[in-house]
Design a protein around this motif. Structure first.
Motif, PDB file in Angstrom:
ATOM      1  N   LEU A   1       0.820  -1.212   0.000  1.00 47.16           N
ATOM      2  CA  LEU A   1       0.000   0.000   0.000  1.00 47.16           C
ATOM      3  C   LEU A   1       0.856   1.267   0.000  1.00 47.16           C
ATOM      4  CD1 LEU A   1      -2.868  -1.019   2.459  1.00 47.16           C
ATOM      5  CD2 LEU A   1      -2.742  -1.293  -0.016  1.00 47.16           C
ATOM      6  N   ASN A   2       2.010   1.193   0.639  1.00 47.61           N
ATOM      7  CA  ASN A   2       2.913   2.346   0.606  1.00 47.61           C
ATOM      8  C   ASN A   2       3.463   2.576  -0.801  1.00 47.61           C
ATOM      9  OD1 ASN A   2       2.925   3.499   3.188  1.00 47.61           O
ATOM     10  ND2 ASN A   2       4.286   1.909   3.985  1.00 47.61           N
ATOM     11  N   ASN A   3       3.769   1.484  -1.488  1.00 46.78           N
ATOM     12  CA  ASN A   3       4.315   1.588  -2.843  1.00 46.78           C
ATOM     13  C   ASN A   3       3.241   1.909  -3.874  1.00 46.78           C
ATOM     14  OD1 ASN A   3       6.919   0.987  -1.956  1.00 46.78           O
ATOM     15  ND2 ASN A   3       6.596  -1.222  -2.152  1.00 46.78           N
ATOM     16  N   ASN A   4       2.003   1.601  -3.536  1.00 43.16           N
ATOM     17  CA  ASN A   4       0.887   1.840  -4.464  1.00 43.16           C
ATOM     18  C   ASN A   4      -0.284   2.387  -3.659  1.00 43.16           C
ATOM     19  OD1 ASN A   4      -1.072   1.837  -6.415  1.00 43.16           O
ATOM     20  ND2 ASN A   4      -0.834  -0.326  -6.978  1.00 43.16           N
ATOM     21  N   PRO A   5      -0.282   3.671  -3.334  1.00 42.93           N
ATOM     22  CA  PRO A   5      -1.300   4.254  -2.443  1.00 42.93           C
ATOM     23  C   PRO A   5      -2.735   4.083  -2.932  1.00 42.93           C
ATOM     24  CG  PRO A   5       0.541   5.766  -2.721  1.00 42.93           C
ATOM     25  CD  PRO A   5       0.749   4.662  -3.714  1.00 42.93           C
ATOM     26  N   SER A   6      -2.937   3.897  -4.222  1.00 40.83           N
ATOM     27  CA  SER A   6      -4.301   3.740  -4.748  1.00 40.83           C
ATOM     28  C   SER A   6      -4.711   2.273  -4.865  1.00 40.83           C
ATOM     29  CB  SER A   6      -4.421   4.422  -6.114  1.00 40.83           C
ATOM     30  OG  SER A   6      -3.558   3.806  -7.062  1.00 40.83           O
ATOM     31  N   PHE A   7      -3.911   1.374  -4.317  1.00 40.54           N
ATOM     32  CA  PHE A   7      -4.152  -0.065  -4.472  1.00 40.54           C
ATOM     33  C   PHE A   7      -5.570  -0.457  -4.065  1.00 40.54           C
ATOM     34  CE2 PHE A   7      -4.255  -4.446  -3.071  1.00 40.54           C
ATOM     35  CZ  PHE A   7      -3.511  -5.126  -4.018  1.00 40.54           C
ATOM     36  N   LEU A   8      -6.005  -0.047  -2.895  1.00 44.42           N
ATOM     37  CA  LEU A   8      -7.324  -0.448  -2.402  1.00 44.42           C
ATOM     38  C   LEU A   8      -8.443   0.299  -3.121  1.00 44.42           C
ATOM     39  CD1 LEU A   8      -6.597  -0.786   1.424  1.00 44.42           C
ATOM     40  CD2 LEU A   8      -6.936  -2.626  -0.233  1.00 44.42           C
ATOM     41  N   ASP A   9      -8.218   1.556  -3.433  1.00 38.00           N
ATOM     42  CA  ASP A   9      -9.240   2.337  -4.140  1.00 38.00           C
ATOM     43  C   ASP A   9      -9.512   1.778  -5.535  1.00 38.00           C
ATOM     44  OD1 ASP A   9      -9.657   4.038  -2.025  1.00 38.00           O
ATOM     45  OD2 ASP A   9      -8.278   5.581  -2.762  1.00 38.00           O
TER      46      ASP A   9
ATOM     47  N   GLY B   1      -9.812  -1.123  -6.373  1.00 34.95           N
ATOM     48  CA  GLY B   1     -10.717  -2.265  -6.280  1.00 34.95           C
ATOM     49  C   GLY B   1     -12.169  -1.919  -6.513  1.00 34.95           C
ATOM     50  N   TYR B   2     -12.561  -0.680  -6.206  1.00 39.80           N
ATOM     51  CA  TYR B   2     -13.959  -0.292  -6.360  1.00 39.80           C
ATOM     52  C   TYR B   2     -14.416  -0.356  -7.817  1.00 39.80           C
ATOM     53  CZ  TYR B   2     -13.965   1.427  -1.538  1.00 39.80           C
ATOM     54  OH  TYR B   2     -13.886   1.521  -0.159  1.00 39.80           O
ATOM     55  N   CYS B   3     -13.493  -0.187  -8.747  1.00 35.60           N
ATOM     56  CA  CYS B   3     -13.844  -0.136 -10.174  1.00 35.60           C
ATOM     57  C   CYS B   3     -13.642  -1.475 -10.875  1.00 35.60           C
ATOM     58  CB  CYS B   3     -13.014   0.933 -10.875  1.00 35.60           C
ATOM     59  SG  CYS B   3     -13.225   2.590 -10.203  1.00 35.60           S
ATOM     60  N   MET B   4     -13.207  -2.495 -10.146  1.00 34.47           N
ATOM     61  CA  MET B   4     -12.893  -3.780 -10.766  1.00 34.47           C
ATOM     62  C   MET B   4     -14.082  -4.734 -10.746  1.00 34.47           C
ATOM     63  SD  MET B   4      -9.071  -4.581  -9.302  1.00 34.47           S
ATOM     64  CE  MET B   4      -7.666  -3.562  -9.749  1.00 34.47           C
ATOM     65  N   ARG B   5     -14.112  -5.629 -11.702  1.00 34.63           N
ATOM     66  CA  ARG B   5     -15.057  -6.739 -11.672  1.00 34.63           C
ATOM     67  C   ARG B   5     -14.687  -7.666 -10.518  1.00 34.63           C
ATOM     68  NH1 ARG B   5     -14.742  -9.807 -17.096  1.00 34.63           N
ATOM     69  NH2 ARG B   5     -12.561  -9.757 -16.448  1.00 34.63           N
ATOM     70  N   ASP B   6     -15.632  -8.463 -10.078  1.00 33.71           N
ATOM     71  CA  ASP B   6     -15.384  -9.344  -8.934  1.00 33.71           C
ATOM     72  C   ASP B   6     -14.129 -10.192  -9.124  1.00 33.71           C
ATOM     73  OD1 ASP B   6     -17.674  -8.339  -7.834  1.00 33.71           O
ATOM     74  OD2 ASP B   6     -18.866 -10.172  -8.057  1.00 33.71           O
ATOM     75  N   GLU B   7     -14.016 -10.850 -10.269  1.00 36.66           N
ATOM     76  CA  GLU B   7     -12.889 -11.751 -10.506  1.00 36.66           C
ATOM     77  C   GLU B   7     -11.566 -10.994 -10.484  1.00 36.66           C
ATOM     78  OE1 GLU B   7     -15.486 -11.349 -12.469  1.00 36.66           O
ATOM     79  OE2 GLU B   7     -16.628 -13.220 -12.241  1.00 36.66           O
ATOM     80  N   ASP B   8     -11.558  -9.819 -11.083  1.00 34.39           N
ATOM     81  CA  ASP B   8     -10.335  -9.012 -11.107  1.00 34.39           C
ATOM     82  C   ASP B   8      -9.988  -8.493  -9.721  1.00 34.39           C
ATOM     83  OD1 ASP B   8     -10.185  -9.400 -13.848  1.00 34.39           O
ATOM     84  OD2 ASP B   8     -11.291  -7.561 -14.304  1.00 34.39           O
ATOM     85  N   LEU B   9     -11.003  -8.129  -8.949  1.00 33.34           N
ATOM     86  CA  LEU B   9     -10.770  -7.661  -7.589  1.00 33.34           C
ATOM     87  C   LEU B   9     -10.120  -8.753  -6.750  1.00 33.34           C
ATOM     88  CD1 LEU B   9     -11.036  -5.722  -5.189  1.00 33.34           C
ATOM     89  CD2 LEU B   9     -13.421  -6.475  -4.942  1.00 33.34           C
ATOM     90  N   LEU B  10     -10.623  -9.980  -6.861  1.00 39.56           N
ATOM     91  CA  LEU B  10     -10.050 -11.091  -6.094  1.00 39.56           C
ATOM     92  C   LEU B  10      -8.587 -11.316  -6.461  1.00 39.56           C
ATOM     93  CD1 LEU B  10     -13.014 -13.654  -6.178  1.00 39.56           C
ATOM     94  CD2 LEU B  10     -12.365 -12.122  -4.313  1.00 39.56           C
ATOM     95  N   GLU B  11      -8.289 -11.319  -7.739  1.00 42.66           N
ATOM     96  CA  GLU B  11      -6.903 -11.517  -8.173  1.00 42.66           C
ATOM     97  C   GLU B  11      -6.017 -10.368  -7.722  1.00 42.66           C
ATOM     98  OE1 GLU B  11      -5.687 -14.330  -9.450  1.00 42.66           O
ATOM     99  OE2 GLU B  11      -7.739 -15.046  -9.075  1.00 42.66           O
ATOM    100  N   HIS B  12      -6.546  -9.171  -7.763  1.00 45.25           N
ATOM    101  CA  HIS B  12      -5.823  -7.975  -7.307  1.00 45.25           C
ATOM    102  C   HIS B  12      -5.455  -8.116  -5.828  1.00 45.25           C
ATOM    103  CE1 HIS B  12      -4.692  -3.746  -7.288  1.00 45.25           C
ATOM    104  NE2 HIS B  12      -5.596  -3.457  -6.361  1.00 45.25           N
ATOM    105  N   LEU B  13      -6.405  -8.486  -5.011  1.00 47.20           N
ATOM    106  CA  LEU B  13      -6.158  -8.633  -3.576  1.00 47.20           C
ATOM    107  C   LEU B  13      -5.173  -9.764  -3.294  1.00 47.20           C
ATOM    108  CD1 LEU B  13      -9.833  -8.193  -2.323  1.00 47.20           C
ATOM    109  CD2 LEU B  13      -7.956  -6.564  -1.979  1.00 47.20           C
ATOM    110  N   LYS B  14      -5.216 -10.812  -4.099  1.00 54.50           N
ATOM    111  CA  LYS B  14      -4.356 -11.979  -3.884  1.00 54.50           C
ATOM    112  C   LYS B  14      -2.895 -11.723  -4.248  1.00 54.50           C
ATOM    113  CE  LYS B  14      -6.321 -15.862  -5.367  1.00 54.50           C
ATOM    114  NZ  LYS B  14      -7.231 -16.704  -6.193  1.00 54.50           N
ATOM    115  N   THR B  15      -2.606 -10.553  -4.806  1.00 57.25           N
ATOM    116  CA  THR B  15      -1.202 -10.225  -5.057  1.00 57.25           C
ATOM    117  C   THR B  15      -0.476  -9.871  -3.763  1.00 57.25           C
ATOM    118  OG1 THR B  15      -1.684  -7.879  -5.510  1.00 57.25           O
ATOM    119  CG2 THR B  15      -1.697  -9.392  -7.392  1.00 57.25           C
ATOM    120  N   ILE B  16      -1.236  -9.651  -2.699  1.00 60.30           N
ATOM    121  CA  ILE B  16      -0.630  -9.408  -1.381  1.00 60.30           C
ATOM    122  C   ILE B  16      -0.330 -10.754  -0.732  1.00 60.30           C
ATOM    123  CG2 ILE B  16      -1.028  -8.488   0.937  1.00 60.30           C
ATOM    124  CD1 ILE B  16      -2.706  -6.304  -0.305  1.00 60.30           C
ATOM    125  N   LYS B  17       0.864 -10.897  -0.237  1.00 62.54           N
ATOM    126  CA  LYS B  17       1.291 -12.149   0.393  1.00 62.54           C
ATOM    127  C   LYS B  17       0.366 -12.499   1.560  1.00 62.54           C
ATOM    128  CE  LYS B  17       5.677 -12.425   0.678  1.00 62.54           C
ATOM    129  NZ  LYS B  17       7.074 -12.217   1.128  1.00 62.54           N
TER     130      LYS B  17
END
Length: 279
Positions: A187-195, A197-213
């Protein structure tokens, strides 16, 4: 409720709404009943005290003005959705609904949900609550209200960035500590990371979140459901797996509920944790 310095407002909720069940449903870890019939919810720097009235079962007293209720808490409790109109398609789901109705899917802070559900892995609900409260007390901003002198907001990403591994371990985060640190760094390296997610499709949101260890499929689904209000997603944990095997012959029932799958999952999860000996 004793109003103190705040003028309390009466609100009417016509749909299913049960504060005890919401708090015990495993989706929020800081909401609590602080004394008999006085409940506290805290999110994104907003604090709400809410109590049932003696008028009827639809009228509540809340510690905020109409503007705050309309702009924040109405959406937080998902009150724009009519849960009473959800169709149930099988006997077990109906049974769960009868005992769980009143639960609502809260719309919560993505940062709080990310950290909370990373911590939640292999922990009981009381242990999750304790760990999160320690993090808030250690790193969050202290505030005072008319009911509580020492209340701590969930820390911002800037406040969490100051956390050391040893300090997090003292908050009983255990093996999840490196995952929390990875989330903070992401989140420090990508401050808009969580925001984003609001514009993503469900499947893309899940994959996006799963990039975090440390964020796997179940944790990503929890974050998506409880922070982004993706009600078509139904997190599958040990309890839900047991229900699928025992009552649905190993076939997930959630696809037939479509946009209400997450609500049905919460009904079933609540039923499971309140009937542990029979599941």
């Amino acid at each position: 409720m004793e109003s103190g310095a705040i003028k309390y407002m009466l609100i009417t909720i016509d749909d299913y709404f049960d504060l005890d069940k919401i708090i015990e449903s495993g989706q929020t870890f800081r909401a609590k009943e602080i004394e008999h019939n006085l409940y506290r919810f805290i999110s994104l720097g907003n604090v709400l005290y809410i109590a049932k009235t003696n008028f009827d079962d639809k009228t509540y007293e809340v510690s905020c003005k109409k503007e705050e209720w309309d702009k924040f808490w109405y959406n937080y409790f998902d009150l724009g959705r009519n849960y009473s109109k959800i169709k149930l398609y099988d006997e077990f789901a109906t049974k769960c609904f009868e005992e769980s109705k009143g639960i609502r899917i809260l719309v919560q802070d993505p940062l709080e949900m990310l950290i909370s559900f990373i911590i939640s892995q292999r922990k009981s609900i009381p242990a999750i609550r304790s760990s999160i409260e320690k993090i808030c007390q250690r790193f969050g901003t202290r505030i005072s209200t008319e009911h509580e002198n020492d209340l701590y907001l969930f820390p911002t990403i800037n406040q969490l960035s100051k956390a050391t591994e040893d300090e997090l371990n003292e908050c009983k985060t255990g093996y999840r500590t490196p995952y929390i640190i990875d989330a903070i760094n992401t989140l420090n390296n990508n401050p808009s990371f969580l925001d984003k997610g609001y514009c993503m499709r469900d499947e893309d949101l899940l994959e996006h979140l799963k990039t975090i260890k440390g964020v796997g499929t179940k944790v990503a689904n929890c974050i998506a459901l409880f922070a982004y209000n993706r009600l078509s997603l139904a997190p599958i944990d040990t309890w839900i797996n047991k229900i699928i095997e025992e009552y649905y012959n190993g076939n997930s029932p959630f696809s037939k509920y479509k946009e209400n799958a997450g609500i049905i999952q919460q009904y079933m999860f609540y039923y499971a944790i309140t009937h542990k000996k029979t599941i």
